[in-house]
Design a protein around this motif. Structure first.
Motif, PDB file in Angstrom:
ATOM      1  N   SER A 107       0.833  -1.206   0.000  1.00 20.43           N
ATOM      2  CA  SER A 107       0.000   0.000   0.000  1.00 20.43           C
ATOM      3  C   SER A 107       0.867   1.256   0.000  1.00 20.43           C
ATOM      4  O   SER A 107       0.609   2.200  -0.752  1.00 20.43           O
ATOM      5  CB  SER A 107      -0.923   0.011   1.218  1.00 20.43           C
ATOM      6  OG  SER A 107      -1.789  -1.085   1.180  1.00 20.43           O
ATOM      7  N   TYR A 108       1.898   1.258   0.836  1.00 17.86           N
ATOM      8  CA  TYR A 108       2.798   2.404   0.866  1.00 17.86           C
ATOM      9  C   TYR A 108       3.516   2.562  -0.479  1.00 17.86           C
ATOM     10  O   TYR A 108       3.655   3.676  -0.987  1.00 17.86           O
ATOM     11  CB  TYR A 108       3.838   2.276   1.990  1.00 17.86           C
ATOM     12  CG  TYR A 108       4.823   3.415   1.944  1.00 17.86           C
ATOM     13  CD1 TYR A 108       4.485   4.658   2.456  1.00 17.86           C
ATOM     14  CD2 TYR A 108       6.060   3.272   1.320  1.00 17.86           C
ATOM     15  CE1 TYR A 108       5.360   5.732   2.372  1.00 17.86           C
ATOM     16  CE2 TYR A 108       6.938   4.340   1.231  1.00 17.86           C
ATOM     17  CZ  TYR A 108       6.586   5.560   1.759  1.00 17.86           C
ATOM     18  OH  TYR A 108       7.445   6.615   1.659  1.00 17.86           O
ATOM     19  N   GLY A 109       3.981   1.448  -1.034  1.00 13.77           N
ATOM     20  CA  GLY A 109       4.654   1.498  -2.334  1.00 13.77           C
ATOM     21  C   GLY A 109       3.753   2.070  -3.414  1.00 13.77           C
ATOM     22  O   GLY A 109       4.187   2.871  -4.248  1.00 13.77           O
ATOM     23  N   GLY A 110       2.482   1.658  -3.414  1.00 16.01           N
ATOM     24  CA  GLY A 110       1.523   2.202  -4.373  1.00 16.01           C
ATOM     25  C   GLY A 110       1.345   3.696  -4.196  1.00 16.01           C
ATOM     26  O   GLY A 110       1.324   4.453  -5.173  1.00 16.01           O
ATOM     27  N   LEU A 111       1.233   4.141  -2.958  1.00 16.01           N
ATOM     28  CA  LEU A 111       1.088   5.569  -2.674  1.00 16.01           C
ATOM     29  C   LEU A 111       2.325   6.332  -3.145  1.00 16.01           C
ATOM     30  O   LEU A 111       2.221   7.380  -3.795  1.00 16.01           O
ATOM     31  CB  LEU A 111       0.864   5.788  -1.175  1.00 16.01           C
ATOM     32  CG  LEU A 111       0.664   7.234  -0.717  1.00 16.01           C
ATOM     33  CD1 LEU A 111      -0.610   7.807  -1.310  1.00 16.01           C
ATOM     34  CD2 LEU A 111       0.617   7.287   0.801  1.00 16.01           C
ATOM     35  N   PHE A 112       3.497   5.790  -2.850  1.00 15.84           N
ATOM     36  CA  PHE A 112       4.760   6.422  -3.249  1.00 15.84           C
ATOM     37  C   PHE A 112       4.852   6.552  -4.764  1.00 15.84           C
ATOM     38  O   PHE A 112       5.167   7.623  -5.290  1.00 15.84           O
ATOM     39  CB  PHE A 112       5.945   5.616  -2.698  1.00 15.84           C
ATOM     40  CG  PHE A 112       7.279   6.199  -3.052  1.00 15.84           C
ATOM     41  CD1 PHE A 112       7.832   7.190  -2.269  1.00 15.84           C
ATOM     42  CD2 PHE A 112       7.983   5.751  -4.159  1.00 15.84           C
ATOM     43  CE1 PHE A 112       9.067   7.745  -2.590  1.00 15.84           C
ATOM     44  CE2 PHE A 112       9.208   6.297  -4.494  1.00 15.84           C
ATOM     45  CZ  PHE A 112       9.758   7.289  -3.710  1.00 15.84           C
ATOM     46  N   VAL A 113       4.564   5.467  -5.472  1.00 19.46           N
ATOM     47  CA  VAL A 113       4.645   5.476  -6.941  1.00 19.46           C
ATOM     48  C   VAL A 113       3.660   6.474  -7.541  1.00 19.46           C
ATOM     49  O   VAL A 113       4.016   7.241  -8.446  1.00 19.46           O
ATOM     50  CB  VAL A 113       4.409   4.054  -7.511  1.00 19.46           C
ATOM     51  CG1 VAL A 113       4.160   4.083  -9.009  1.00 19.46           C
ATOM     52  CG2 VAL A 113       5.587   3.150  -7.176  1.00 19.46           C
ATOM     53  N   ILE A 114       2.449   6.504  -7.044  1.00 16.56           N
ATOM     54  CA  ILE A 114       1.439   7.424  -7.583  1.00 16.56           C
ATOM     55  C   ILE A 114       1.835   8.879  -7.340  1.00 16.56           C
ATOM     56  O   ILE A 114       1.735   9.724  -8.239  1.00 16.56           O
ATOM     57  CB  ILE A 114       0.049   7.106  -7.007  1.00 16.56           C
ATOM     58  CG1 ILE A 114      -0.439   5.771  -7.573  1.00 16.56           C
ATOM     59  CG2 ILE A 114      -0.945   8.221  -7.328  1.00 16.56           C
ATOM     60  CD1 ILE A 114      -1.671   5.217  -6.890  1.00 16.56           C
ATOM     61  N   ILE A 115       2.316   9.180  -6.145  1.00 13.65           N
ATOM     62  CA  ILE A 115       2.721  10.563  -5.848  1.00 13.65           C
ATOM     63  C   ILE A 115       3.940  10.964  -6.678  1.00 13.65           C
ATOM     64  O   ILE A 115       3.979  12.059  -7.250  1.00 13.65           O
ATOM     65  CB  ILE A 115       2.974  10.760  -4.343  1.00 13.65           C
ATOM     66  CG1 ILE A 115       1.640  10.736  -3.604  1.00 13.65           C
ATOM     67  CG2 ILE A 115       3.715  12.078  -4.075  1.00 13.65           C
ATOM     68  CD1 ILE A 115       1.752  10.809  -2.102  1.00 13.65           C
ATOM     69  N   MET A 116       4.922  10.091  -6.782  1.00 13.02           N
ATOM     70  CA  MET A 116       6.108  10.419  -7.572  1.00 13.02           C
ATOM     71  C   MET A 116       5.749  10.544  -9.054  1.00 13.02           C
ATOM     72  O   MET A 116       6.278  11.412  -9.751  1.00 13.02           O
ATOM     73  CB  MET A 116       7.208   9.375  -7.360  1.00 13.02           C
ATOM     74  CG  MET A 116       7.735   9.347  -5.927  1.00 13.02           C
ATOM     75  SD  MET A 116       8.148  10.970  -5.222  1.00 13.02           S
ATOM     76  CE  MET A 116       9.563  11.400  -6.166  1.00 13.02           C
ATOM     77  N   ASN A 117       4.862   9.695  -9.543  1.00 13.26           N
ATOM     78  CA  ASN A 117       4.412   9.802 -10.928  1.00 13.26           C
ATOM     79  C   ASN A 117       3.706  11.138 -11.162  1.00 13.26           C
ATOM     80  O   ASN A 117       3.900  11.783 -12.197  1.00 13.26           O
ATOM     81  CB  ASN A 117       3.478   8.644 -11.283  1.00 13.26           C
ATOM     82  CG  ASN A 117       2.993   8.728 -12.709  1.00 13.26           C
ATOM     83  OD1 ASN A 117       3.757   8.561 -13.642  1.00 13.26           O
ATOM     84  ND2 ASN A 117       1.713   9.011 -12.876  1.00 13.26           N
TER      85      ASN A 117
END
Length: 134
Positions: free
Chosen positions: A81-91
């Motif tokens: 979940s954290y990884g998904g949040l990180f990827v979406i924000i960085m994208n």
């Protein structure tokens, strides 16, 4: 202030909830601001900085929660979940892929749910009695 070593799930759920409010409020603030400032369609820099603040707090909460949980499946669930949040924000910051804005709600709500579940069912108590939901 919440002590992250003692209540990482409370901090994680709070940070994720505030992140969710931030994500929901952003379009409304953008519209309100664009009505005031013609041809300057940007959010204030402090508002954009909140994304990174929530990522940092969420990282610390997930890290500490995965150290204290007693259920093995919650660890990868929190990190995913954290990884998904990180990827979406960085994208979103780098504008790499055209991902719909609403996608950010999935990992954010998942983090809230996993932290609350972990807080309720998966932590050892002060007298070292752990739940047995393995």
């Amino acid at each position: 202030m919440i002590d992250i070593t003692k209540k990482p799930d409370a901090l994680g759920a709070l940070a994720s909830s505030l992140c969710l409010v931030h994500c929901v409020a952003t379009p409304f603030l953008f519209v309100a601001q664009s009505g005031l400032v013609v041809n300057h369609l940007t959010m204030p820099s402090w508002w954009k900085f909140l994304d990174f603040l929530f990522l940092a707090i969420s990282f610390l909460a997930v890290y500490r929660s995965t150290q204290t949980t007693t259920i093995n499946w919650i660890k990868p669930a929190l990190w995913l979940s954290y990884g998904g949040l990180f990827v979406i924000i960085m994208n979103e910051k780098m504008e790499l892929l055209p991902i719909p804005e609403a996608t950010i709600y999935i990992p954010t709500i998942a983090l809230i749910g996993f932290h609350l579940y972990n807080k309720k069912y998966c932590n050892c108590t002060t007298n070292n009695q752990c739940c047995a939901h393995e």
